[in-house]
Design a protein around this motif. Structure first.
Motif, mmCIF file in Angstrom:
data_model
loop_
_atom_site.group_PDB
_atom_site.id
_atom_site.type_symbol
_atom_site.label_atom_id
_atom_site.label_comp_id
_atom_site.label_asym_id
_atom_site.label_seq_id
_atom_site.Cartn_x
_atom_site.Cartn_y
_atom_site.Cartn_z
ATOM 1 N N ALA A 270 -9.288 0.574 1.723
ATOM 2 C CA ALA A 270 -8.653 -0.357 2.654
ATOM 3 C C ALA A 270 -9.195 -1.768 2.476
ATOM 4 O O ALA A 270 -8.510 -2.743 2.771
ATOM 5 C CB ALA A 270 -8.870 0.119 4.091
ATOM 6 N N LYS B 88 -12.140 3.745 3.443
ATOM 7 C CA LYS B 88 -12.456 2.421 3.973
ATOM 8 C C LYS B 88 -12.641 1.444 2.828
ATOM 9 O O LYS B 88 -12.231 0.285 2.907
ATOM 10 C CB LYS B 88 -13.718 2.491 4.834
ATOM 11 C CG LYS B 88 -13.412 2.898 6.250
ATOM 12 C CD LYS B 88 -14.634 2.760 7.139
ATOM 13 C CE LYS B 88 -14.443 3.575 8.400
ATOM 14 N NZ LYS B 88 -15.665 4.278 8.790
ATOM 15 N N GLU C 37 -3.399 12.860 7.044
ATOM 16 C CA GLU C 37 -4.006 11.955 8.010
ATOM 17 C C GLU C 37 -4.366 10.632 7.335
ATOM 18 O O GLU C 37 -4.062 9.551 7.834
ATOM 19 C CB GLU C 37 -5.259 12.629 8.570
ATOM 20 C CG GLU C 37 -5.644 12.182 9.956
ATOM 21 C CD GLU C 37 -6.915 12.891 10.382
ATOM 22 O OE1 GLU C 37 -7.901 12.212 10.685
ATOM 23 O OE2 GLU C 37 -6.914 14.160 10.353
ATOM 24 N N LEU C 38 -5.016 10.731 6.158
ATOM 25 C CA LEU C 38 -5.402 9.535 5.419
ATOM 26 C C LEU C 38 -4.175 8.781 4.922
ATOM 27 O O LEU C 38 -4.120 7.549 4.981
ATOM 28 C CB LEU C 38 -6.296 9.909 4.222
ATOM 29 C CG LEU C 38 -7.690 10.417 4.572
ATOM 30 C CD1 LEU C 38 -8.385 10.947 3.316
ATOM 31 C CD2 LEU C 38 -8.514 9.314 5.200
ATOM 32 N N PRO D 204 5.987 5.557 6.788
ATOM 33 C CA PRO D 204 5.381 6.821 7.263
ATOM 34 C C PRO D 204 6.222 7.488 8.335
ATOM 35 O O PRO D 204 6.415 8.701 8.306
ATOM 36 C CB PRO D 204 4.028 6.354 7.803
ATOM 37 C CG PRO D 204 3.695 5.148 6.996
ATOM 38 C CD PRO D 204 4.996 4.474 6.718
ATOM 39 N N ASP E 181 -4.367 14.496 1.779
ATOM 40 C CA ASP E 181 -4.693 14.534 3.202
ATOM 41 C C ASP E 181 -3.723 13.634 3.980
ATOM 42 O O ASP E 181 -3.784 12.409 3.884
ATOM 43 C CB ASP E 181 -6.139 14.069 3.400
ATOM 44 C CG ASP E 181 -6.589 14.235 4.841
ATOM 45 O OD1 ASP E 181 -5.724 14.162 5.733
ATOM 46 O OD2 ASP E 181 -7.793 14.422 5.066
ATOM 47 N N PHE F 37 -1.159 8.671 6.223
ATOM 48 C CA PHE F 37 -0.478 7.944 7.294
ATOM 49 C C PHE F 37 -1.315 6.787 7.818
ATOM 50 O O PHE F 37 -0.795 5.809 8.329
ATOM 51 C CB PHE F 37 -0.097 8.906 8.431
ATOM 52 C CG PHE F 37 1.065 9.773 8.088
ATOM 53 C CD1 PHE F 37 2.331 9.212 7.931
ATOM 54 C CD2 PHE F 37 0.928 11.143 7.873
ATOM 55 C CE1 PHE F 37 3.420 9.990 7.590
ATOM 56 C CE2 PHE F 37 2.006 11.934 7.519
ATOM 57 C CZ PHE F 37 3.254 11.352 7.379
ATOM 58 N N ARG F 38 -2.627 6.897 7.670
ATOM 59 C CA ARG F 38 -3.496 5.831 8.169
ATOM 60 C C ARG F 38 -3.495 4.621 7.214
ATOM 61 O O ARG F 38 -3.537 3.483 7.650
ATOM 62 C CB ARG F 38 -4.926 6.376 8.340
ATOM 63 C CG ARG F 38 -5.894 5.374 8.933
ATOM 64 C CD ARG F 38 -6.787 5.986 10.005
ATOM 65 N NE ARG F 38 -7.458 7.217 9.585
ATOM 66 C CZ ARG F 38 -8.761 7.286 9.313
ATOM 67 N NH1 ARG F 38 -9.521 6.221 9.409
ATOM 68 N NH2 ARG F 38 -9.298 8.430 8.965
ATOM 69 N N PHE F 39 -3.475 4.876 5.917
ATOM 70 C CA PHE F 39 -3.727 3.775 4.976
ATOM 71 C C PHE F 39 -2.497 3.292 4.220
ATOM 72 O O PHE F 39 -2.541 2.235 3.605
ATOM 73 C CB PHE F 39 -4.818 4.170 3.982
ATOM 74 C CG PHE F 39 -6.165 4.283 4.621
ATOM 75 C CD1 PHE F 39 -6.880 3.125 4.936
ATOM 76 C CD2 PHE F 39 -6.720 5.510 4.922
ATOM 77 C CE1 PHE F 39 -8.118 3.220 5.544
ATOM 78 C CE2 PHE F 39 -7.949 5.610 5.532
ATOM 79 C CZ PHE F 39 -8.661 4.456 5.846
ATOM 80 N N THR G 181 1.442 1.905 3.804
ATOM 81 C CA THR G 181 2.525 1.279 4.541
ATOM 82 C C THR G 181 3.861 1.902 4.145
ATOM 83 O O THR G 181 4.820 1.859 4.896
ATOM 84 C CB THR G 181 2.580 -0.232 4.276
ATOM 85 O OG1 THR G 181 2.559 -0.453 2.866
ATOM 86 C CG2 THR G 181 1.391 -0.931 4.914
ATOM 87 N N ARG H 178 0.869 -1.179 0.000
ATOM 88 C CA ARG H 178 0.000 0.000 0.000
ATOM 89 C C ARG H 178 0.898 1.219 0.000
ATOM 90 O O ARG H 178 1.425 1.602 1.036
ATOM 91 C CB ARG H 178 -0.913 0.013 1.236
ATOM 92 C CG ARG H 178 -1.909 -1.134 1.296
ATOM 93 C CD ARG H 178 -2.994 -0.929 0.253
ATOM 94 N NE ARG H 178 -4.027 -1.954 0.274
ATOM 95 C CZ ARG H 178 -3.979 -3.095 -0.401
ATOM 96 N NH1 ARG H 178 -2.914 -3.379 -1.144
ATOM 97 N NH2 ARG H 178 -4.968 -3.957 -0.350
ATOM 98 N N SER I 161 -12.897 9.686 4.589
ATOM 99 C CA SER I 161 -12.391 8.499 5.288
ATOM 100 C C SER I 161 -13.298 7.300 4.993
ATOM 101 O O SER I 161 -12.849 6.157 4.946
ATOM 102 C CB SER I 161 -12.294 8.757 6.787
ATOM 103 O OG SER I 161 -13.570 8.938 7.323
#
Lengths: 251, 334
Positions: free
Chosen positions: A192, A189, A208-209, A231, A206, A211-213, A215, A33, A185
């Motif tokens: 993801a 999902k 935030e997105l 990240p 974004d 760093f969240r999704f 790798t 990812r 978000s």
């Protein structure tokens, strides 16, 4: 070491005196990812265009599962499993969502050239299209023409069309572009939820997105790759802070 | 994949959804039964009727590329005329059997369509209109110059058809001509109806709706365009062949710019991209011309112009498109 699913070697592209890609080297392992980030005009979309064959590079190679696909037409690359979505909705306004995804499934199965059998007799393709629409929460509106769907639904349909091609590598060009922050978000999902067999590279602003999704992250600046890393590495990289994160606060 | 709360709206069977779109409607049965009426109620109009059926087939062939594929051609008469001359010349050469002659006309136009399709796939929009127009003009002048073969602007004389199926003489009242044209039109319609409702037909609509997306779903778009252009040319050739056979004459205007333009007008009037649009458009156009030209021959284009503007402004999807919209609105209320 296993061969990367997608690899580029020394991709170069100039538009006149403007350098939009300079020695781009990436290597994505299976199921990864990756997020592709960078300030506006860094050449992120151009890189997707180069990889998918919609723009011809001046130099360099693109390898899919170790095979050189640099000379293949865009449609042929899709057939090999290299699929993209678009930042600006690139859909079929007067086809229903079901028709559009069924079309994409039929193209993948090599059935879309058949003119002597009627579409409803392709049960398997239609069922599969409906399954894809169901997983992306579009099944309830699948009969409506695409142009009548809500904007967020159209963004999901972008992904549905790509999934119908059974990608090995999926390049998502700002999947949540234009979607309000609280809904983006939700959209991610869906991203993801994409099968871990599929390698995903996505462009997103974004953080935030991202760093969240993601790798791993690739940071592009002025047509070149500045740095690649996890990240945490990227977040602590001073160069990235200088050229990108510093000015992204208001972006 | 994340199957979050997808609202389980009355589980639809996706196959049924698509089947409902392609099912044969009772209105269609009525339409095709009505094409038999002229035999009973208007036997003096059978000649006009056969002309309408032939023009309708021509419009149907153009609808494949204009209405379904979204590619505008202003030179479709090239294939119509090529088919007409092929059918005429075969008969003149001594073979007057209608059906084989007609198939030969379709095949000849198909070959021409296939060859020119390689140019067609390289261009779009305005350039496409100009190139198709150019090819038609070119063919027109070739036919004009080749006086010894085509008769030039005197037209191709000496076409003589044998009785249809060995039984039905082509008569002055147009009885055989009308029956022949209607049967060919109906059979062609059945084939094309299947074609537009197939996965191939869906891919054509995909090209019309967004040619940029098609490569991104793996569609070999150029192949599709070449195929449909070739098929469209074949059916235009059939229409031209029918005209040559039923009138036993080929006029140079079979290849004219006017014929290319008029068929496009018919399609716009009736509504492109829905098969019946071409049929209705051809009917309205031909009947209006017949009636209005009787009153005042020079004046007919005035009324045509008026009709065309009115349709474009008020019914952008053509007369049939407008009807479909009214019907949908009425159903929603009911």
């Amino acid at each position: 070491m296993t061969t990367p699913v997608l690899q580029t070697r020394g991709l170069n592209k100039n538009f006149g005196s403007l350098v939009v890609a300079r020695g781009i080297e990436i290597a994505l392992p299976k199921g990864a990812r990756y997020a592709l980030i960078g300030p506006n005009g860094a050449g992120k979309t151009t890189l997707i265009n180069l990889i998918t064959g919609m723009t011809r590079p001046d130099a360099g190679q693109i390898l899919l599962e170790g095979e050189d696909i640099s000379t293949l037409a865009p449609a042929a690359r899709v057939k090999r499993g290299l699929v993209r979505t678009f930042q600006i909705n690139t859909l079929f306004p007067n086809l229903s969502a079901l028709e559009a995804v069924t079309l994409a499934v039929c193209e993948r199965r090599g059935e879309a050239g058949t003119w002597w059998r009627s579409l409803p007799s392709y049960g398997q393709a239609i069922e599969e299209a409906h399954r894809i629409l169901t997983t992306l929460m579009l099944a309830g509106d699948c009969e409506r023409p695409t142009r009548q769907l809500a904007y967020g639904q159209q963004r999901l349909l972008e992904i549905a069309l790509a999934l119908a091609a059974h990608p090995k590598v999926l390049l998502l060009d700002e999947p949540a572009a234009g979607v309000p922050k609280d809904e983006s978000s939700e959209l991610f999902k869906a991203v993801a939820g994409i099968s871990s067999d599929i390698t995903v590279l996505f462009i997103e602003h974004d953080m935030e997105l991202v760093f969240r999704f993601a790798t791993r992250l690739i940071v592009m600046v002025a047509g070149a790759i500045l740095v690649e890393g996890t990240p945490a590495e990227i977040a602590n990289d001073q160069r990235v802070r200088d050229v990108y994160l510093g000015q992204a606060h208001h972006g | 994949m994340s199957v979050t709360t997808a609202p389980a709206l009355a589980a639809v069977d996706p196959r049924e959804v698509l089947r409902a779109q392609v099912k044969w409607r009772w209105l269609e049965t009525i339409f095709w039964l009505a094409t038999l009426l002229p035999f009973l109620v208007a036997p003096t109009y059978l000649v006009l009727g056969s002309q309408i059926a032939i023009t309708a087939l021509f419009a149907l062939s153009l609808d494949l590329i204009v209405g379904y594929c979204g590619l505008v051609s202003l030179g479709h008469a090239a294939f119509f005329g090529f088919g007409a001359y092929t059918a005429g010349l075969i008969s003149k050469a001594g073979w007057g059997e209608p059906i084989t002659g007609l198939l030969a006309a379709g095949c000849a136009a198909m070959v021409l369509g296939y060859l020119t399709s390689f140019i067609i796939v390289r261009i779009t929009h305005f350039a496409l209109i100009m190139v198709t127009l150019g090819m038609c003009l070119l063919l027109y002048e070739v036919a004009n110059k080749a006086h010894s073969i085509t008769g030039g602007d005197d037209g191709l004389q000496g076409v003589h058809m044998w009785p249809l199926l060995g039984h039905f003489q082509f008569d002055l009242y147009g009885t055989t001509a009308y029956g022949y044209a209607i049967v060919i039109l109906f059979l062609s319609f059945l084939v094309l109806r299947r074609l537009v409702n197939s996965p191939f037909g869906l891919s054509l609509r995909g090209i019309r709706e967004n040619p940029r997306r098609m490569p991104a779903i793996g569609s070999p778009m150029s192949n599709r365009i070449r195929t449909i252009y070739t098929i469209s040319a074949a059916f235009a050739g059939l229409a031209g062949g029918l005209l040559a056979q039923t009138t036993e004459f080929v006029a140079l205007d079979a290849l004219s710019f006017q014929r290319s333009a008029e068929v496009l007008v018919m399609l716009v009037l009736g509504g492109a991209g829905r098969l019946y649009g071409g049929l209705i458009g051809a009917m309205i156009f031909m009947i209006a011309r017949d009636q209005l030209a009787d009153m005042n021959p020079q004046y007919w284009y005035f009324w045509l112009g008026l009709l065309l503007i009115a349709v474009i402004v008020f019914l952008p999807n053509g007369i049939l498109g407008g009807c479909a919209e009214l019907l949908a609105r009425w159903r929603r209320k009911a």
